[in-house]
Design a protein around this motif. Sequence first.
Motif, PDB file in Angstrom:
ATOM      1  N   CYS A  27      43.869  44.114  38.144  1.00 55.59           N
ATOM      2  CA  CYS A  27      42.476  43.677  38.276  1.00 55.59           C
ATOM      3  C   CYS A  27      42.355  42.193  38.601  1.00 55.59           C
ATOM      4  O   CYS A  27      43.117  41.378  38.095  1.00 55.59           O
ATOM      5  CB  CYS A  27      41.720  43.968  36.983  1.00 55.59           C
ATOM      6  N   ASP A  28      41.363  41.877  39.409  1.00 57.41           N
ATOM      7  CA  ASP A  28      41.028  40.494  39.743  1.00 57.41           C
ATOM      8  C   ASP A  28      39.854  40.071  38.858  1.00 57.41           C
ATOM      9  O   ASP A  28      38.715  40.458  39.104  1.00 57.41           O
ATOM     10  CB  ASP A  28      40.664  40.386  41.217  1.00 57.41           C
ATOM     11  N   PHE A  29      40.146  39.291  37.829  1.00 57.34           N
ATOM     12  CA  PHE A  29      39.141  38.894  36.851  1.00 57.34           C
ATOM     13  C   PHE A  29      38.280  37.733  37.329  1.00 57.34           C
ATOM     14  O   PHE A  29      37.361  37.321  36.623  1.00 57.34           O
ATOM     15  CB  PHE A  29      39.813  38.541  35.514  1.00 57.34           C
ATOM     16  N   ARG A  30      38.531  37.210  38.520  1.00 58.13           N
ATOM     17  CA  ARG A  30      37.728  36.098  39.042  1.00 58.13           C
ATOM     18  C   ARG A  30      36.375  36.558  39.557  1.00 58.13           C
ATOM     19  O   ARG A  30      35.503  35.742  39.822  1.00 58.13           O
ATOM     20  CB  ARG A  30      38.488  35.377  40.155  1.00 58.13           C
ATOM     21  N   GLN A  31      36.204  37.859  39.719  1.00 59.67           N
ATOM     22  CA  GLN A  31      34.933  38.394  40.215  1.00 59.67           C
ATOM     23  C   GLN A  31      34.601  39.667  39.462  1.00 59.67           C
ATOM     24  O   GLN A  31      35.480  40.308  38.890  1.00 59.67           O
ATOM     25  CB  GLN A  31      35.022  38.654  41.710  1.00 59.67           C
TER      26      GLN A  31
ATOM     27  N   HIS B 295      39.485  38.731  27.735  1.00 61.14           N
ATOM     28  CA  HIS B 295      38.800  38.322  28.964  1.00 61.14           C
ATOM     29  C   HIS B 295      37.307  38.230  28.681  1.00 61.14           C
ATOM     30  O   HIS B 295      36.495  38.945  29.275  1.00 61.14           O
ATOM     31  CB  HIS B 295      39.102  39.308  30.096  1.00 61.14           C
TER      32      HIS B 295
ATOM     33  N   ALA C  92      34.682  37.922  31.514  1.00 67.06           N
ATOM     34  CA  ALA C  92      34.809  38.842  32.651  1.00 67.06           C
ATOM     35  C   ALA C  92      33.599  39.758  32.746  1.00 67.06           C
ATOM     36  O   ALA C  92      33.077  40.223  31.739  1.00 67.06           O
ATOM     37  CB  ALA C  92      36.080  39.666  32.511  1.00 67.06           C
ATOM     38  N   LYS C  93      33.191  39.997  33.971  1.00 68.30           N
ATOM     39  CA  LYS C  93      32.083  40.930  34.227  1.00 68.30           C
ATOM     40  C   LYS C  93      32.699  42.263  34.655  1.00 68.30           C
ATOM     41  O   LYS C  93      33.182  42.401  35.770  1.00 68.30           O
ATOM     42  CB  LYS C  93      31.159  40.369  35.290  1.00 68.30           C
TER      43      LYS C  93
END
Length: 169
Positions: free
Chosen positions: A7-11, A33, A36-37
Amino acid sequence: MQLIKLCDFRQPFSLNDVGCGYGALLAFLAKRHRGAKVDYLGTDLSQAMIDQAKPSPRPSMRSQFVVTGDIPRVADYSVASGIFNVKLNQPTVRWTLFIQQTLAGMHAASRLGFAVNFLAPPGPDMQAIPELYRVSPDVWASHCERQFGAKVELIEGYGMREFTLLVRR
């Protein structure tokens, strides 16, 4: 947790947790996290497990739990932890078909990729237990590459006799 390395937690992203049990992954995400959204959907065959699942206390993590054997939505990612490990008395041919069908379902329900883990073959000092499904990483890594045209990353050597496959489109 190796599975969420996918997963990419930046977005913001959506996540299907197949065989979620009581929702331990959601609690882990909320703790590790915090900002995180994540739009999380946990699915499990067991009503008793789903009854124990708790929604995320984080407003940035929307969560839902459903009793089902299917994956009812397409998300950015899907993960499954430990669902292939215990085959009990199922014949290997039948268990292999179950794994193939589950991986195909996860691929179809994942826009960006999916992650799964398996027990590695027993070591020389271990007794084989027939009720457990143990397999060499190349079996399912090559299957995912061939069947889905995916890029597969193998993670192993993290202190457990298992391995994780990160399967990206």
